[in-house]
Design an enzyme around this catalytic site. Structure first.
Site, PDB file in Angstrom:
ATOM      1  N   TRP A  57     -16.926 -12.603  -2.903  1.00 34.90           N
ATOM      2  CA  TRP A  57     -15.988 -13.120  -1.379  1.00 34.90           C
ATOM      3  C   TRP A  57     -16.468 -12.557  -0.698  1.00 34.90           C
ATOM      4  CZ3 TRP A  57     -13.014 -15.933  -3.511  1.00 34.90           C
ATOM      5  CH2 TRP A  57     -11.793 -15.816  -4.768  1.00 34.90           C
ATOM      6  N   ASP A  91     -11.472  -9.300   6.193  1.00 35.97           N
ATOM      7  CA  ASP A  91     -11.069  -9.958   4.530  1.00 35.97           C
ATOM      8  C   ASP A  91     -10.114  -9.809   4.132  1.00 35.97           C
ATOM      9  OD1 ASP A  91     -10.461 -11.784   2.722  1.00 35.97           O
ATOM     10  OD2 ASP A  91     -11.801 -11.911   2.280  1.00 35.97           O
ATOM     11  N   LYS A  96      -2.460 -13.071  -2.427  1.00 38.82           N
ATOM     12  CA  LYS A  96      -1.763 -12.019  -2.733  1.00 38.82           C
ATOM     13  C   LYS A  96      -0.898 -11.031  -2.567  1.00 38.82           C
ATOM     14  CE  LYS A  96      -6.699 -13.826  -4.683  1.00 38.82           C
ATOM     15  NZ  LYS A  96      -7.428 -13.780  -3.224  1.00 38.82           N
TER      16      LYS A  96
END
Ligand SMILES: *Cc1c(COP(=O)(O)O)cnc(C)c1O
Length: 355
Positions: free
Chosen positions: A100, A167, A191
């Protein structure tokens, strides 16, 4: 039979949230209308949006401190570029802890210089880099609090003289942090908060408006703030379900309470991974292990067939590791009961006895 859902994302949500959400799709609060067929400008939906934004700030302890919460679309992946679009004038610093972060770096490079201050790429991201210095004068520093794929989690966040961007897609609302250290936090809902389709952004307003480029309205945080996160039609259903999850969390006792539960779940599984000779954790440095996503392997692949069958027979879903890591990944998000982790641990112990 309800499965034990260890899926990495989209992921498990509390059963009561799913029930309230499906009721609202049929009849929203007894209005005779579905949640997804009313105007997003109507009072009932505006209340939902306001409540979701307010609860987000409340859970993070960031009310009345100059932060704004937004529910936008495009996933965390759009934030990779929106962050840079809105904040990167000359140079930004990034910590590369895996996939990511890598993707965020790639997008940021379209807008300015990127200094990757540290990376654990050389060992397939199985630890969190710690000895690094952040140069002064950066436009911002970006990190990823939890690496969903490799199963690493940051426990220390650096001191910076620039805005700190994070993030937090896969561990938002899972543990208590000093969130006021951060100037911009983003997290895709799917998530730990809701269905796919919306992204929470929490941003300190005073870091915005400093870049010289023109920003298209849809990519401009200031524009979204000025329209109370209703610049265009928001993802009404994902925002509503996120709000329900945030309410559920509040009733449960908030982030501090869920952190206690998450710690117990993680301890239960990691203790077994360490104890059982048939298993081996992927993240070698124990303090870097993620409490959300535990990655592990069998020490002998000959056991795979039997183990996989036992998982299936016991209703365990979503335990396959990501293709870039292999093995297994148990995602233990807020909605997962410790009983489900116990079922997995029992299967692991059973395998040892039979093995
Ligand atoms: C899943 C994930 C993303 C990507 O989210 P999308 O909503 O699919 O764009 C980004 N960062 C982290 C840490 C993730 O776990």
């Amino acid at each position: 039979m309800k499965m034990h859902n260890f899926s990495a994302g989209p992921c498990i949500l509390p059963q009561s949230v799913l029930e309230k959400a499906s009721d609202a799709v049929k009849d929203f609060n007894g209005s005779g209308l579905s949640l997804i067929e009313i105007s997003h400008r109507s009072k009932p939906f505006v209340d939902v949006m306001e409540n979701a934004r307010e609860l987000s700030l409340e859970h993070l302890g960031l009310q009345n401190q100059g932060y704004k919460a937004l529910f936008l679309q495009g996933g965390a992946s759009l934030e990779f570029l929106m962050v840079a679009y809105n904040l990167l004038e000359k140079k930004a610093g990034y910590l590369n802890t895996g996939t990511w972060a890598d993707k965020a770096i790639k997008e940021a490079k379209l807008f300015g210089d990127v200094d990757v201050v540290a990376s654990s790429k050389e060992s397939n991201f199985n630890y969190i880099p710690k000895d690094y210095t952040i140069p002064s004068g950066l436009d911002y520093f970006h990190c990823t609090s939890n690496n969903t794929i490799f199963g690493t989690q940051m426990n220390h966040f650096p001191e910076t003289d620039c805005p700190l961007v994070c993030d937090m897609s896969s561990d938002i609302f899972s543990r208590v942090l000093d969130f006021s250290k951060f100037d911009l936090i983003y997290a895709g809902a799917q998530k730990n908060m809701g269905p796919a389709g919306t992204t929470l952004i929490v941003v300190k307003e005073d870091i915005l408006g400093k870049v010289s480029r023109h920003i298209p309205s849809m990519l401009d945080y200031k524009e979204h703030i000025s329209k109370d996160s209703m610049f265009n039609t928001p993802a009404v259903f994902p925002v509503y379900v996120s709000m329900l999850t945030l309410e559920w969390l509040k009733e449960l006792g908030g982030v501090a309470k869920i952190e206690e539960i998450n710690n117990k779940k993680a301890a239960l599984l990691y203790t077994e991974i360490d104890r059982n000779p048939l298993f081996k954790g992927f993240v070698t440095n124990k303090e870097d292990r993620s409490k959300m996503n535990a990655t592990f392997n069998l020490t002998n692949d000959a056991h795979a067939e039997f183990f996989n069958l036992a998982l299936k027979e016991n209703g365990i879903n979503g335990l396959n590791g990501h293709r870039s890591v292999g093995g297994y990944r148990a995602s233990m998000y807020n909605g997962l009961f410790i009983e489900s982790v116990q079922v997995l641990v029992d299967i692991m112990q059973d395998l040892e006895k039979k093995g």
